[in-house]
Design a protein around this motif. Sequence first.
Motif, mmCIF file in Angstrom:
data_model
loop_
_atom_site.group_PDB
_atom_site.id
_atom_site.type_symbol
_atom_site.label_atom_id
_atom_site.label_comp_id
_atom_site.label_asym_id
_atom_site.label_seq_id
_atom_site.Cartn_x
_atom_site.Cartn_y
_atom_site.Cartn_z
ATOM 1 N N TYR A 1 34.803 13.185 69.388
ATOM 2 C CA TYR A 1 33.826 13.243 70.303
ATOM 3 C C TYR A 1 34.648 13.430 71.615
ATOM 4 C CZ TYR A 1 30.695 11.239 66.509
ATOM 5 O OH TYR A 1 30.061 11.267 65.519
ATOM 6 N N PRO B 1 27.899 7.334 68.360
ATOM 7 C CA PRO B 1 27.478 8.873 67.435
ATOM 8 C C PRO B 1 25.926 8.658 67.332
ATOM 9 C CG PRO B 1 29.115 7.994 66.733
ATOM 10 C CD PRO B 1 28.865 6.677 67.620
ATOM 11 N N SER C 1 28.795 17.859 70.661
ATOM 12 C CA SER C 1 30.029 18.239 70.516
ATOM 13 C C SER C 1 30.197 19.813 70.099
ATOM 14 C CB SER C 1 30.916 17.610 69.650
ATOM 15 O OG SER C 1 30.484 17.839 68.292
ATOM 16 N N PHE D 1 25.798 12.792 70.764
ATOM 17 C CA PHE D 1 26.544 11.550 71.051
ATOM 18 C C PHE D 1 26.128 10.963 72.283
ATOM 19 C CE2 PHE D 1 29.947 14.328 72.320
ATOM 20 C CZ PHE D 1 30.566 13.656 73.453
#
Length: 84
Positions: free
Chosen positions: A10, A63, A39, A45
């Motif tokens: 991430y 997440p 992402s 996230f």
Amino acid sequence: MKKVINKKTYNTETAQLLKKFTFGDFGDPKGYEETLMQSVRGLFFIYGIGGEESKYAEETIIPLTEKEAQNWIKENEHLPHLNQ
């Protein structure tokens, strides 16, 4: 911020900002921001950062599943937000 969680990366530098909500006023030690990001590989996230007395006194990445991301938006729609 870049963090590997459960072998998944991430990275706030390369992720797309989807929605940002602020809690409290600028400079408020209890205030913080939660930013929903996605992402480049499609992972959702929350990036959290805040004052020294907030729940994000340290930068944090959490997440989320796609469903959790949708629920997070619904739960926070009434709050001030910044879209970029």
